[in-house]
Design an enzyme around this catalytic site. Structure first.
Site, PDB file in Angstrom:
ATOM      1  N   HIS A 218       0.827  -1.198   0.000  1.00 12.63           N
ATOM      2  CA  HIS A 218       0.000   0.000   0.000  1.00 12.63           C
ATOM      3  C   HIS A 218       0.866   1.254   0.000  1.00 12.63           C
ATOM      4  O   HIS A 218       0.596   2.217  -0.736  1.00 12.63           O
ATOM      5  CB  HIS A 218      -0.929  -0.023   1.217  1.00 12.63           C
ATOM      6  CG  HIS A 218      -1.988   1.020   1.176  1.00 12.63           C
ATOM      7  ND1 HIS A 218      -2.156   1.944   2.191  1.00 12.63           N
ATOM      8  CD2 HIS A 218      -2.942   1.306   0.252  1.00 12.63           C
ATOM      9  CE1 HIS A 218      -3.168   2.742   1.898  1.00 12.63           C
ATOM     10  NE2 HIS A 218      -3.663   2.384   0.726  1.00 12.63           N
ATOM     11  N   HIS A 222       1.255   4.020  -3.374  1.00 14.49           N
ATOM     12  CA  HIS A 222       1.030   5.459  -3.299  1.00 14.49           C
ATOM     13  C   HIS A 222       2.315   6.251  -3.526  1.00 14.49           C
ATOM     14  O   HIS A 222       2.256   7.449  -3.851  1.00 14.49           O
ATOM     15  CB  HIS A 222       0.403   5.824  -1.954  1.00 14.49           C
ATOM     16  CG  HIS A 222      -1.055   5.507  -1.883  1.00 14.49           C
ATOM     17  ND1 HIS A 222      -2.016   6.346  -2.393  1.00 14.49           N
ATOM     18  CD2 HIS A 222      -1.720   4.434  -1.384  1.00 14.49           C
ATOM     19  CE1 HIS A 222      -3.218   5.810  -2.212  1.00 14.49           C
ATOM     20  NE2 HIS A 222      -3.067   4.653  -1.603  1.00 14.49           N
ATOM     21  N   HIS A 247      -7.633  -0.780  -5.102  1.00 13.80           N
ATOM     22  CA  HIS A 247      -8.401  -0.806  -3.863  1.00 13.80           C
ATOM     23  C   HIS A 247      -9.611  -1.739  -3.973  1.00 13.80           C
ATOM     24  O   HIS A 247     -10.018  -2.356  -2.981  1.00 13.80           O
ATOM     25  CB  HIS A 247      -8.834   0.610  -3.485  1.00 13.80           C
ATOM     26  CG  HIS A 247      -7.703   1.485  -3.032  1.00 13.80           C
ATOM     27  ND1 HIS A 247      -7.024   2.328  -3.875  1.00 13.80           N
ATOM     28  CD2 HIS A 247      -7.113   1.638  -1.814  1.00 13.80           C
ATOM     29  CE1 HIS A 247      -6.072   2.959  -3.202  1.00 13.80           C
ATOM     30  NE2 HIS A 247      -6.102   2.557  -1.948  1.00 13.80           N
ATOM     31  N   GLU A 358     -10.138  10.401  -5.466  1.00 14.00           N
ATOM     32  CA  GLU A 358      -9.009  10.285  -4.532  1.00 14.00           C
ATOM     33  C   GLU A 358      -8.801  11.512  -3.636  1.00 14.00           C
ATOM     34  O   GLU A 358      -8.709  11.308  -2.411  1.00 14.00           O
ATOM     35  CB  GLU A 358      -7.721   9.952  -5.287  1.00 14.00           C
ATOM     36  CG  GLU A 358      -6.592   9.717  -4.303  1.00 14.00           C
ATOM     37  CD  GLU A 358      -5.293   9.332  -4.989  1.00 14.00           C
ATOM     38  OE1 GLU A 358      -4.384   8.909  -4.267  1.00 14.00           O
ATOM     39  OE2 GLU A 358      -5.172   9.451  -6.204  1.00 14.00           O
ATOM     40  N   HIS A 373     -11.748  11.123  -0.624  1.00 12.50           N
ATOM     41  CA  HIS A 373     -10.973   9.989  -0.100  1.00 12.50           C
ATOM     42  C   HIS A 373      -9.989  10.432   0.981  1.00 12.50           C
ATOM     43  O   HIS A 373      -9.930   9.849   2.069  1.00 12.50           O
ATOM     44  CB  HIS A 373     -10.234   9.300  -1.243  1.00 12.50           C
ATOM     45  CG  HIS A 373      -9.198   8.321  -0.786  1.00 12.50           C
ATOM     46  ND1 HIS A 373      -7.867   8.644  -0.687  1.00 12.50           N
ATOM     47  CD2 HIS A 373      -9.300   7.028  -0.367  1.00 12.50           C
ATOM     48  CE1 HIS A 373      -7.192   7.596  -0.254  1.00 12.50           C
ATOM     49  NE2 HIS A 373      -8.027   6.606  -0.040  1.00 12.50           N
ATOM     50  N   HIS A 377      -9.941   9.781   5.199  1.00 19.88           N
ATOM     51  CA  HIS A 377      -8.836   9.220   5.985  1.00 19.88           C
ATOM     52  C   HIS A 377      -8.518  10.121   7.176  1.00 19.88           C
ATOM     53  O   HIS A 377      -8.313   9.644   8.299  1.00 19.88           O
ATOM     54  CB  HIS A 377      -7.598   9.048   5.097  1.00 19.88           C
ATOM     55  CG  HIS A 377      -7.494   7.710   4.450  1.00 19.88           C
ATOM     56  ND1 HIS A 377      -6.824   6.659   5.011  1.00 19.88           N
ATOM     57  CD2 HIS A 377      -8.006   7.243   3.283  1.00 19.88           C
ATOM     58  CE1 HIS A 377      -6.898   5.600   4.221  1.00 19.88           C
ATOM     59  NE2 HIS A 377      -7.616   5.926   3.158  1.00 19.88           N
ATOM     60  N   HIS A 413     -13.215   2.274   2.648  1.00 21.11           N
ATOM     61  CA  HIS A 413     -13.026   1.990   1.221  1.00 21.11           C
ATOM     62  C   HIS A 413     -14.232   1.296   0.601  1.00 21.11           C
ATOM     63  O   HIS A 413     -14.358   1.274  -0.624  1.00 21.11           O
ATOM     64  CB  HIS A 413     -11.719   1.234   0.986  1.00 21.11           C
ATOM     65  CG  HIS A 413     -10.569   2.168   0.799  1.00 21.11           C
ATOM     66  ND1 HIS A 413     -10.254   2.704  -0.425  1.00 21.11           N
ATOM     67  CD2 HIS A 413      -9.717   2.722   1.690  1.00 21.11           C
ATOM     68  CE1 HIS A 413      -9.243   3.534  -0.298  1.00 21.11           C
ATOM     69  NE2 HIS A 413      -8.892   3.564   0.982  1.00 21.11           N
TER      70      HIS A 413
END
Length: 741
Positions: A218, A222, A247, A358, A373, A377, A413
């Site tokens: 992960h 990114h 994802h 995103e 997104h 988080h 997610h």
């Protein structure tokens, strides 16, 4: 003084909180990076002679950075980068932080030579947040033309505190300090029930969520696909679609893993409901020096107002962004910043949507569609101290290398994935004619696990998983400790290797190339009832995708699991316990491994299954490679490391398949079809398989050798094994597989 080698650049990622002038161990000897006193941080300048003289007489290569720090380099401003304090918990999801990281990345990318990069990075390393530095510097090494072939170390070596609990690290440091000889040191074992026990139902999935390889993947994904930075770095082929599909596959795997453990599929995170799941990470951040905060059960999302981060937004903002994205999906067009329509039903639509959700800097309209997104988080990461009343840092959801440890990651997610699924259902379902590959029929499919002698086991279509113990080396990330390997032993899921046998009949009268697509999915739902195809398609795990030559007539394709286009090799994450014992020679050999990083960990390729057997459906489709191929991509260069190209793409190349990611299960199913059998066309085939799990933990088993070619393996099996114990290959018609990127 020595000239700079490109490999010296990697030394700046090791022991990242130690001063840069502390000795660094490279492959050949010890490397010293020398700075004049005036270039040291101000707090050390008065004591510089005593500090620097400490290493003056030691043997090793020396690089004088001071002589390379020209005025033009020293005049580069770090003011914006330094707005993130050295002790802050760095997070890419916080705009202030990713702007600072983007600025440093731009500086690193703009430096003219490797020498300039080494000199300025060594200077900057002493002055900026260590985690921010590691991210920007790693991204620069990946994207600069003169360094892009360097193999980055796994981030678990740079920041082991984000993967290993503080108690284990303390014990490992004590052992290293007492046992000064590396050959005397033994691995410290991490208990399986580190972050809870099975009285918490969610703990059954801790082996998945806290797996080292999954979290490395992960972070690295990114890193390869940053959400901010120079346009040339962020803009990559099908980047937004890859955000969706990577994802989506993670969520499918997690759901199947839950079913293997007797749990319901993951529930969407609702805006106004309490989060039932707690999470206590048991980790200590070596950057902030504090424990990663925990989240007790039943906290609720609330507005965030963190003046320390210049971060302020409401949950109503996130709801509004979600509504606007759904509006775009249903209208089938998005609005750009000038109010112009952007088509979402064409081939680029999913890419536009991915960048919007995103959101990366490629989002078509940041003001209108927001930052759903990333803000989600952050809302979860600061839920324990949303107003900075208790001066608490962010929880694990703030960091890409730790976020997947938390059960709420998957619930969040689910919210994100539903947007993409909604979009996919606005597209016209594939017709049977569109799915057919004329003249190609798949006539058989079989899978067998094979043993260490590469002989197929008797039980066909039965796959075996188990837990095994492997070692990781933390020494490169543990500051102010003795040199040499410092090992911890983790327990993780793994599986016996296996191979597919696919029988094909080609009636076209000519040689053709097909794209072989292999998926696996459960055959029952949460209520233990047979799944409909509509349910099953969201749980399809892609195991492999590759090209194969199909000669006229009957032929057989054999494909090993070790060659999967989803995964990276086992040894890119763990030590080989048999070959790399903790002594000086093996330590150097371990250092020379290539680490490519981006790809699903091979040991997690299969779901766990269950002790009594978990039933799944194995599916294969062969599509027309002439319609799938991407012009100008070519094969990977000799010596390139293996990446999981299906979920990571290819470095500096187009994504190696023209079909939508997840094809043929990415859209709604055509009317009247509700089972996989009804869905299939002649170029498809499926068989039931069972995944058996053995609770016994294995130690030191080495997965199959990557260097054995599929052709050699096939021929050895055909020549050496009787038909009842081989892969069942037709000896006269073994196809020459071409595993393409």
């Amino acid at each position: 003084m020595s000239a700079i080698r490109k490999s010296d650049l990697l030394s700046l990622l090791y022991r990242i909180r130690e001063p840069v002038y502390y000795p660094k161990n490279d492959l050949d000897n010890t490397l010293f990076i020398e700075l004049s006193p005036e270039y040291l941080p101000r707090k050390y300048q008065t004591k510089a002679p005593q500090i620097l003289s400490r290493f003056g007489e030691q043997d090793g290569r020396r690089i004088d950075i001071s002589s390379m720090l020209r005025d033009d380099l020293l005049n580069i401003k770090l003011d914006e980068v330094q707005t993130v304090d050295r002790r802050d918990q760095f997070s890419l999801f916080v705009p202030k932080h990713h702007r600072a990281a983007n600025k440093l990345l731009e500086i690193f990318l703009g430096l003219k030579s490797v020498d300039d990069l080494m000199a300025f990075a060594a200077y900057a390393r002493e002055r900026v947040n260590p985690a921010l530095f590691a991210y920007a510097y790693s991204a620069a090494l990946l994207h600069r033309p003169d360094t892009k072939n360097l193999m980055l170390p796994p981030v678990s070596e740079i920041f082991p505190h984000n993967f290993v609990d503080a108690q284990t690290i303390a014990e490992a440091k004590e052992s290293a300090d007492i046992l000064s000889s590396p050959s005397d040191r033994v691995a410290i074992e991490i208990p399986q029930d580190l972050t809870g026990n099975d009285r918490d139902m969610e703990h059954r999935l801790a082996y998945f969520r806290e797996d080292l390889g999954i979290n490395l993947h992960h972070w690295h994904w990114h890193l390869v696909y940053p959400l901010d930075g120079p346009t040339a770095v962020v803009t990559k082929d099908r980047r937004g679609e890859l955000f969706y599909y990577m994802h989506h596959q993670v969520l499918a795997r997690y759901n199947v893993e839950r079913m293997c453990n007797g749990l319901d599929m993951v529930k969407r995170l609702e805006w106004d409901e309490a989060i039932e799941e707690a999470y206590f990470p048991m980790l200590n951040s070596d950057v902030s020096g504090r424990d990663w905060p925990s989240r007790p059960a039943n906290l609720r999302l609330t507005d965030i107002n963190r003046p320390d981060l210049q971060l302020s937004f409401s949950i109503d903002d996130l709801k509004r962004y979600e509504e606007r994205i759904y509006e775009a999906i249903h209208r089938k067009v998005a609005l750009d910043a000038n109010g112009q329509n952007i088509e979402l039903l064409n081939e680029q639509g999913i890419d536009v949507l991915g960048n919007m959700v995103e959101a990366s800097i490629l989002t078509p309209n940041a003001d209108y569609y927001g930052n759903l997104h990333n803000m989600g988080h952050s809302a979860i990461a600061y839920i324990h101290d949303p107003k900075f009343q208790y001066i608490q840092s962010a929880a694990v959801m703030s960091e890409t290398m730790t976020a997947m440890r938390d059960p709420v990651f998957y619930r969040w997610h689910k919210v994100i994935d539903q947007l993409f699924v909604e979009h996919k259902h606005t597209l016209t379902p594939y017709t049977a004619e569109e799915l057919t590959f004329g003249g190609i029929q798949v006539t058989g499919l079989e899978v067998c696990s094979y043993n260490d002698q590469q002989i197929c086991r008797q039980d066909r279509n039965v796959l075996q998983t188990y837990f095994m113990r492997s070692d990781i080396d933390m020494s490169r990330g543990l500051d102010f400790t003795p040199r040499g390997p410092i090992l911890v032993r983790v327990t993780h899921l793994s599986h016996d290797e296996y191979a597919f046998t696919i029988r094909v009949n080609n009636t076209t009268g000519r040689r053709v190339i097909g794209t072989v697509r292999i998926f696996i999915a459960p055959v029952v739902n949460n209520k233990r009832l047979p799944t409909t195809l509509a349910e099953q398609k969201t749980l399809m795990i892609e195991l492999d995708r590759f090209a194969a030559e199909l000669s006229p007539g009957a032929s057989t394709i054999v494909r090993r699991s070790i060659d999967s286009g989803v995964t990276i090799p086992f040894k890119q994450i763990f030590r080989d316990l048999n070959a790399n014992r903790p002594d000086d020679d093996s330590y150097r050999e371990f250092d020379s491994f290539n680490y490519c990083g981006c790809g699903w960990p091979h040991h997690m390729l299969l779901p766990k299954g269950s002790r009594g057997g978990f039933d799944m459906e194995l599916f294969v489709m062969i599509s027309d490679y002439s319609q799938d191929k991407v012009q100008g991509n070519g094969e990977p260069a000799l010596g390139e490391c293996k990446t999981g190209m299906i979920i990571c793409g290819l470095k500096d190349k187009f994504y190696p398949d023209r079909k939508p990611m997840g094809y043929p299960f990415d859209r709604a199913i055509r009317t009247g079809v509700n089972t996989l059998q009804n869905f299939m066309t002649p170029n498809m085939f499926s068989v039931p398989v069972r995944i058996m799990h053995d609770d016994q933990v294995r130690l030191g088993q080495v997965l199959a050798d990557q260097s054995v070619s599929i052709k050699d393996l096939n021929q050895d099996l055909v020549n050496a094994a009787p038909p009842t114990t081989s892969f069942g290959v037709n000896r006269a018609t073994i196809a020459n597989n071409r595993a393409t990127a």
